[in-house]
Write an enzyme that holds these catalytic residues in place. Structure first.
Site, PDB file in Angstrom:
ATOM      1  N   ALA A  74       0.834  -1.205   0.000  1.00  0.00           N
ATOM      2  CA  ALA A  74       0.000   0.000   0.000  1.00  0.00           C
ATOM      3  C   ALA A  74       0.867   1.252   0.000  1.00  0.00           C
ATOM      4  CB  ALA A  74      -0.909   0.005   1.229  1.00  0.00           C
ATOM      5  N   LYS A  82       9.042   4.664  15.132  1.00  0.00           N
ATOM      6  CA  LYS A  82       9.449   5.078  16.473  1.00  0.00           C
ATOM      7  C   LYS A  82       8.500   6.094  17.081  1.00  0.00           C
ATOM      8  CE  LYS A  82      12.673   8.283  14.305  1.00  0.00           C
ATOM      9  NZ  LYS A  82      12.420   7.793  12.934  1.00  0.00           N
ATOM     10  N   GLU A 136      11.571  -4.034  16.273  1.00  0.00           N
ATOM     11  CA  GLU A 136      13.025  -4.008  16.391  1.00  0.00           C
ATOM     12  C   GLU A 136      13.647  -2.851  15.621  1.00  0.00           C
ATOM     13  OE1 GLU A 136      16.212  -4.438  17.885  1.00  0.00           O
ATOM     14  OE2 GLU A 136      15.271  -6.390  18.200  1.00  0.00           O
ATOM     15  N   VAL A 149      14.314   1.416  16.755  1.00  0.00           N
ATOM     16  CA  VAL A 149      15.481   2.011  17.421  1.00  0.00           C
ATOM     17  C   VAL A 149      16.738   1.350  16.887  1.00  0.00           C
ATOM     18  CG1 VAL A 149      16.660   2.426  19.602  1.00  0.00           C
ATOM     19  CG2 VAL A 149      14.159   2.442  19.529  1.00  0.00           C
ATOM     20  N   GLY A 174      18.054   1.113  13.810  1.00  0.00           N
ATOM     21  CA  GLY A 174      18.156   0.569  12.464  1.00  0.00           C
ATOM     22  C   GLY A 174      18.435  -0.924  12.473  1.00  0.00           C
ATOM     23  N   ILE A 179      20.669  -2.479  14.212  1.00  0.00           N
ATOM     24  CA  ILE A 179      21.205  -2.977  15.485  1.00  0.00           C
ATOM     25  C   ILE A 179      20.125  -3.738  16.253  1.00  0.00           C
ATOM     26  CG2 ILE A 179      22.246  -2.324  17.683  1.00  0.00           C
ATOM     27  CD1 ILE A 179      23.170   0.257  16.369  1.00  0.00           C
ATOM     28  N   LYS A 235      13.176   7.547  20.776  1.00  0.00           N
ATOM     29  CA  LYS A 235      13.881   6.279  20.961  1.00  0.00           C
ATOM     30  C   LYS A 235      14.224   6.058  22.433  1.00  0.00           C
ATOM     31  CE  LYS A 235      15.656   6.506  16.244  1.00  0.00           C
ATOM     32  NZ  LYS A 235      16.800   6.836  15.375  1.00  0.00           N
ATOM     33  N   GLY A 261      19.373   3.571   7.009  1.00  0.00           N
ATOM     34  CA  GLY A 261      19.644   2.996   5.689  1.00  0.00           C
ATOM     35  C   GLY A 261      18.549   2.018   5.323  1.00  0.00           C
TER      36      GLY A 261
END
Length: 444
Positions: free
Chosen positions: A46, A106, A130, A133, A135, A137, A206, A309
């Site tokens: 969408a 977030k 996940e 916060v 990216g 990690i 975050k 990214g």
């Protein structure tokens, strides 16, 4: 073994992250099916504008502007629209229809996380975020699951890549704030309007999420103390370097004792702070993120990597998707949030920290003693003093040069309220021309 039915996946949003999620679902379908125990069928994407350019080629037959109809036929809904609405309404509708939710939003989790978690728990659905916060990690699952049996004492996080890029460029190359921001914008680290990043709003959202998970209590984003980095100058960076520090915008979540009541409380705050150059966070360069966790039993842990990214963040999103798919195959309700401790969220004035205060003072006998008296009045102990002479250049031929003294004063640990009162008194003291910089010291 009986083969489990295919799970229908709906994707909301096809921006830089969404387009990469769709591409990976389509290209790696067989491998993801083996990991999840069932095939993940992308049934639709969408978008607001079906004709807009994408960072990946997406099958035209999957693209739709009818998000509402799409979510009603999905087992797993991935929300990558961002913002509060319509994301909140669409997620609630998806949960009501029985779908699991994966989001990287977030702002939504920080503002409406408890509402969404309660809705998911009522129907046994899974809410995963996940990618909200850090990216790529993995930090949400370690806090929620791996450290659930431990007591997290403190989190120090570099959770905004834009500000880390700017401060790192200022520190390593001597750039000014405006110059570093311009480069960050040119390279795509900063948006055309960088307010959310440089003024700390992104990091505060975050911090609210991390604190809520770490301390098993609800920490609203409006209770997160927030300061940005616009006030950081070349002089601030140099003073930090001279004292053996580097400046980082930190999200800090801390378990502490309320000095007024003696009861346990928690603090969540965001501000530029001084970190010793031998601290692990000092070596986080460019647009990378890192989260340093201090736990009672596990000790010190650090999570480091790309904080943004498209393809990097897509990795975290797909990790949640596979986890949700495995739950479907195994059966049973989704994992509920553990945010029921109801620990008091304390104001920033209740924390204990250290200050580095840069002052421009008059060059007269007794000035240093006068400044020291102000610190003494508020019970703040001075640890270090750096002094240098500053000669002003006359602007007019009939003006005489003026000599002043620059003082950089480091304090011992003290209550934030007392440190702030000290600074306020210095600002009105006759011996002080101006307070040019105030930075807290963290990680010591």
């Amino acid at each position: 073994m009986m083969e489990y039915r295919s799970l229908k996946v709906a994707l909301l949003g096809a921006g830089s992250v969404g387009a990469q999620v769709a591409r990976l679902l389509l290209e790696h379908g067989d491998e993801l099916a083996r990991r999840a125990g069932t095939r993940l069928e992308l049934v639709g994407i969408a978008v607001r504008d079906a004709s807009a350019p994408r960072t990946a080629d997406l099958p035209a037959e999957l693209v739709t502007t009818d998000a509402q109809s799409l979510i009603l036929k999905a087992d797993i809904v991935i929300e990558l629209i961002g913002g509060i609405e319509p994301a909140r309404t669409l997620i609630l509708d998806a949960i009501a229809s029985g779908a699991d939710i994966v989001t990287a939003n977030k702002a939504l989790i920080a503002t409406h996380g408890p509402e969404l978690a309660d809705a998911a728990e009522q129907v046994g659905a899974q809410l995963s975020y996940e990618a909200a916060v850090g990216g790529a990690i993995p930090i949400i699952r370690p806090l929620r699951d791996s450290l659930a049996g431990d007591r997290v004492q403190k989190i120090l996080g570099i959770v905004n890549g834009t500000t880390n890029f700017i401060l790192d460029k200022m520190d390593r190359e001597g750039a000014g704030f405006d110059e570093a921001l311009a480069v960050a914008t040119e390279l795509g680290f900063a948006e055309a309007d960088p307010t959310a990043d440089v003024d700390g709003y992104d990091a505060a959202q975050k911090a609210a999420i991390l604190a809520s998970l770490a301390f098993h209590t609800q920490v609203p984003v409006d209770r997160v103390h927030r300061e940005g980095i616009r006030s950081i100058t070349k002089e601030s960076i140099q003073a930090a370097r001279n004292a053996g520090y580097v400046i980082k915008l930190l999200a800090i979540c801390e378990r502490l004792t309320d000095p007024d009541t003696g009861n346990e409380g928690v603090s969540a705050r965001v501000y530029p702070a001084l970190i010793a150059r031998d601290h692990p966070l000092a070596s986080v360069h460019g647009g990378n993120n890192a989260v340093f966790v201090e736990a009672e039993a596990a000790g010190d842990l650090m999570f480091y990597g790309a904080g943004a990214g498209g393809v990097e963040t897509a990795s975290a999103v797909l990790g949640d998707v596979v986890s949700a798919a495995r739950r479907h195959v195994a059966g049973g309700p989704g994992v509920a949030e553990s945010t029921h401790a109801n620990v008091t969220v304390l104001d920033v004035g209740r924390i204990t920290t250290r200050y580095q205060i840069s002052l421009d003072v008059v060059d007269e006998p007794g000035t240093l003693a006068q400044v020291a008296t102000v610190f003494s009045e508020f019970g703040v102990s001075v640890e270090t003093v750096q002094q240098s002479i500053v000669h002003s250049v006359p602007q007019q031929t009939d003006e005489l040069p003026v000599t002043s003294v620059s003082l950089v004063i480091g304090t011992h640990s003290a209550l934030e309220a007392d440190l702030a009162a000290t600074v306020h008194a210095l600002e009105t003291n006759d011996a002080v021309n101006r307070v040019s910089s105030i930075l807290r010291v963290e990680g010591a």
